[in-house]
Design an enzyme around this catalytic site. Structure first.
Site, PDB file in Angstrom:
ATOM      1  N   ASP A  14      33.112 -25.317  36.167  1.00  0.00           N
ATOM      2  CA  ASP A  14      33.964 -25.134  34.984  1.00  0.00           C
ATOM      3  C   ASP A  14      33.156 -25.677  33.805  1.00  0.00           C
ATOM      4  OD1 ASP A  14      36.204 -24.601  33.340  1.00  0.00           O
ATOM      5  OD2 ASP A  14      36.946 -26.639  33.571  1.00  0.00           O
ATOM      6  N   SER A  15      33.682 -25.492  32.608  1.00  0.00           N
ATOM      7  CA  SER A  15      32.980 -25.976  31.413  1.00  0.00           C
ATOM      8  C   SER A  15      32.955 -27.505  31.346  1.00  0.00           C
ATOM      9  CB  SER A  15      33.686 -25.451  30.171  1.00  0.00           C
ATOM     10  OG  SER A  15      35.027 -25.914  30.177  1.00  0.00           O
ATOM     11  N   TYR A  46      33.820 -23.583  26.608  1.00  0.00           N
ATOM     12  CA  TYR A  46      33.521 -22.161  26.838  1.00  0.00           C
ATOM     13  C   TYR A  46      34.426 -21.272  25.974  1.00  0.00           C
ATOM     14  CZ  TYR A  46      30.823 -22.761  31.265  1.00  0.00           C
ATOM     15  OH  TYR A  46      29.898 -23.049  32.246  1.00  0.00           O
ATOM     16  N   GLY A  47      35.644 -21.744  25.767  1.00  0.00           N
ATOM     17  CA  GLY A  47      36.654 -20.888  25.137  1.00  0.00           C
ATOM     18  C   GLY A  47      36.330 -20.445  23.723  1.00  0.00           C
ATOM     19  N   CYS A  77      37.828 -21.604  36.373  1.00  0.00           N
ATOM     20  CA  CYS A  77      37.768 -21.589  34.905  1.00  0.00           C
ATOM     21  C   CYS A  77      38.232 -20.214  34.472  1.00  0.00           C
ATOM     22  CB  CYS A  77      36.338 -21.844  34.427  1.00  0.00           C
ATOM     23  SG  CYS A  77      36.160 -21.639  32.638  1.00  0.00           S
ATOM     24  N   ASN A  78      39.345 -20.165  33.767  1.00  0.00           N
ATOM     25  CA  ASN A  78      39.894 -18.863  33.361  1.00  0.00           C
ATOM     26  C   ASN A  78      38.966 -18.134  32.417  1.00  0.00           C
ATOM     27  OD1 ASN A  78      43.006 -18.725  34.282  1.00  0.00           O
ATOM     28  ND2 ASN A  78      42.417 -20.832  33.885  1.00  0.00           N
ATOM     29  N   THR A  79      38.345 -18.877  31.519  1.00  0.00           N
ATOM     30  CA  THR A  79      37.484 -18.239  30.519  1.00  0.00           C
ATOM     31  C   THR A  79      36.257 -17.626  31.191  1.00  0.00           C
ATOM     32  OG1 THR A  79      38.161 -20.045  29.053  1.00  0.00           O
ATOM     33  CG2 THR A  79      36.404 -18.597  28.275  1.00  0.00           C
ATOM     34  N   GLU A 156      39.979 -33.475  28.112  1.00  0.00           N
ATOM     35  CA  GLU A 156      38.692 -34.136  28.396  1.00  0.00           C
ATOM     36  C   GLU A 156      38.737 -35.611  27.963  1.00  0.00           C
ATOM     37  OE1 GLU A 156      35.497 -33.109  29.523  1.00  0.00           O
ATOM     38  OE2 GLU A 156      36.260 -31.167  30.171  1.00  0.00           O
ATOM     39  N   CYS A 186      44.563 -22.127  31.475  1.00  0.00           N
ATOM     40  CA  CYS A 186      43.292 -22.836  31.326  1.00  0.00           C
ATOM     41  C   CYS A 186      43.365 -24.034  32.258  1.00  0.00           C
ATOM     42  CB  CYS A 186      43.106 -23.293  29.879  1.00  0.00           C
ATOM     43  SG  CYS A 186      41.694 -24.403  29.646  1.00  0.00           S
ATOM     44  N   THR A 187      42.316 -24.252  33.026  1.00  0.00           N
ATOM     45  CA  THR A 187      42.399 -25.289  34.060  1.00  0.00           C
ATOM     46  C   THR A 187      42.373 -26.704  33.487  1.00  0.00           C
ATOM     47  OG1 THR A 187      40.016 -25.054  34.401  1.00  0.00           O
ATOM     48  CG2 THR A 187      41.475 -23.873  35.906  1.00  0.00           C
ATOM     49  N   HIS A 188      42.079 -26.841  32.221  1.00  0.00           N
ATOM     50  CA  HIS A 188      42.206 -28.164  31.600  1.00  0.00           C
ATOM     51  C   HIS A 188      43.674 -28.544  31.380  1.00  0.00           C
ATOM     52  CE1 HIS A 188      37.908 -27.839  30.672  1.00  0.00           C
ATOM     53  NE2 HIS A 188      37.937 -29.111  30.342  1.00  0.00           N
TER      54      HIS A 188
HETATM   55  N1  DGL Z   1      38.818 -24.815  31.720  1.00  0.00           N
HETATM   56  C1  DGL Z   1      38.438 -23.580  31.168  1.00  0.00           C
HETATM   57  C2  DGL Z   1      39.439 -22.482  31.364  1.00  0.00           C
HETATM   58  O1  DGL Z   1      40.138 -22.508  32.357  1.00  0.00           O
HETATM   59  C3  DGL Z   1      37.619 -23.544  29.887  1.00  0.00           C
HETATM   60  C4  DGL Z   1      37.950 -24.479  28.770  1.00  0.00           C
HETATM   61  C5  DGL Z   1      36.914 -24.438  27.651  1.00  0.00           C
HETATM   62  O2  DGL Z   1      35.800 -24.907  27.910  1.00  0.00           O
HETATM   63  O3  DGL Z   1      37.183 -23.898  26.574  1.00  0.00           O
HETATM   64  O4  DGL Z   1      39.543 -21.573  30.605  1.00  0.00           O
END
Ligand code: DGL
Length: 268
Positions: A14-15, A46-47, A77-79, A156, A186-188
């Site tokens: 993931d990011s 990443y987003g 990671c969805n993105t 984070e 988003c997994t965060h």
């Molecule tokens: N955790 C990631 C997701 O599920 C990416 C978050 C990011 O880095 O913007 O999309």
């Protein structure tokens, strides 16, 4: 198959630490597997990056996993899934690659009001893959899209009361528009579940995808004859960012002490 002895690890990335919300489910459902988790924190978020940038990172990290004998790659990671999973599958056609997607399908089945809200990164919400998911799984449902780039940093760095308004505002908007089911795309975001639940109250369902993702990964390993039948698995953490910072974040989010190594320079 590009690589991968039956006994190789699963490469997971993931990011940053967001994918750890899914790693916990993976550890429970696949306790015999060795897991190699890369927090690509040197490239967070990443987003807000271009699709080409994320594809390049995903390909680079897949190279790293294969250099370590990985038998499959999981992308909690969805993105990265939305933008890069097809490119990865094209590059490594024989390698099982499991991506994640926002829980639009269960949300569309669950809603009573006919309105659902999806909270995710800008990159996910702009992607063609996400829009195809909505067309396929939520016809006739009003799907409200809410990019929440600030939530990634909150997860984070840790939620604080001073920054609670960043959580409250998008939720209030979605609920005011009639959403009775919210999708954490988003997994965060599951790491913000306590303030989220406090703001939306008991009448709004909040969905995330850690367990279904881990089950899908398990199915893929079984289908490919790659699941381990015995033994005790392990977890190793690496990061393209600062190892001490990543270790502190993982410890805060999981309650476990974690050793984090620096990803070799050629993959950072
Ligand atoms: N955790 C990631 C997701 O599920 C990416 C978050 C990011 O880095 O913007 O999309």
């Amino acid at each position: 198959m590009t690589s991968a002895a039956h006994d190789g690890p699963l490469g997971i990335f993931d990011s940053g630490v967001g994918g750890i919300s899914v790693l916990n489910a993976i550890r429970q459902i696949l306790p015999r597997e060795d897991l190699l988790y890369v927090a690509d924190s040197g490239h967070l978020p990443y987003g807000e990056k271009t699709p080409a940038y994320i594809v390049a990172r995903a390909l680079r990290l897949a190279e790293f996993f294969l250099s370590r004998g990985a038998k499959a790659v999981a992308i909690p990671c969805n993105t990265a899934t939305a933008v890069a999973v097809e490119a990865l599958r094209d590059r490594y056609p024989g390698l099982p690659i499991v991506g994640i997607e926002p829980a639009v399908k269960p949300a569309a089945r669950l809603t009573q009001s006919g309105v659902i809200g999806v909270l995710a990164t800008t990159g996910t919400l702009l992607s063609e893959r996400f829009h195809a998911l909505v067309r396929r799984e939520a016809p006739g449902v009003e799907v409200l899209l809410k990019p929440c780039p600030g939530w990634v940093a909150l997860a984070e760095e840790g939620w604080t009361p001073e920054r609670d308004h960043l959580v409250a505002e998008p939720l209030a908007e979605l609920v005011a528009k009639g959403a009775d089911v919210l999708v954490l795309g988003c997994t965060h975001f599951p790491f913000l579940i306590d303030p989220i639940r406090r703001h939306v109250g008991p009448d709004v369902a909040v969905l995330e995808t850690g367990v279904p993702f881990a089950r899908q990964l398990q199915r893929q390993l079984l289908v490919h004859g790659l699941a381990r039948a015995a033994g005790e698995g392990s977890v190793r953490f690496l990061t393209s960012g600062a190892p001490a910072e990543a270790a502190g974040r993982i410890a805060r989010l999981t309650g476990e002490t974690a050793e984090v190594e620096r990803l070799p320079a050629e993959y950072c």
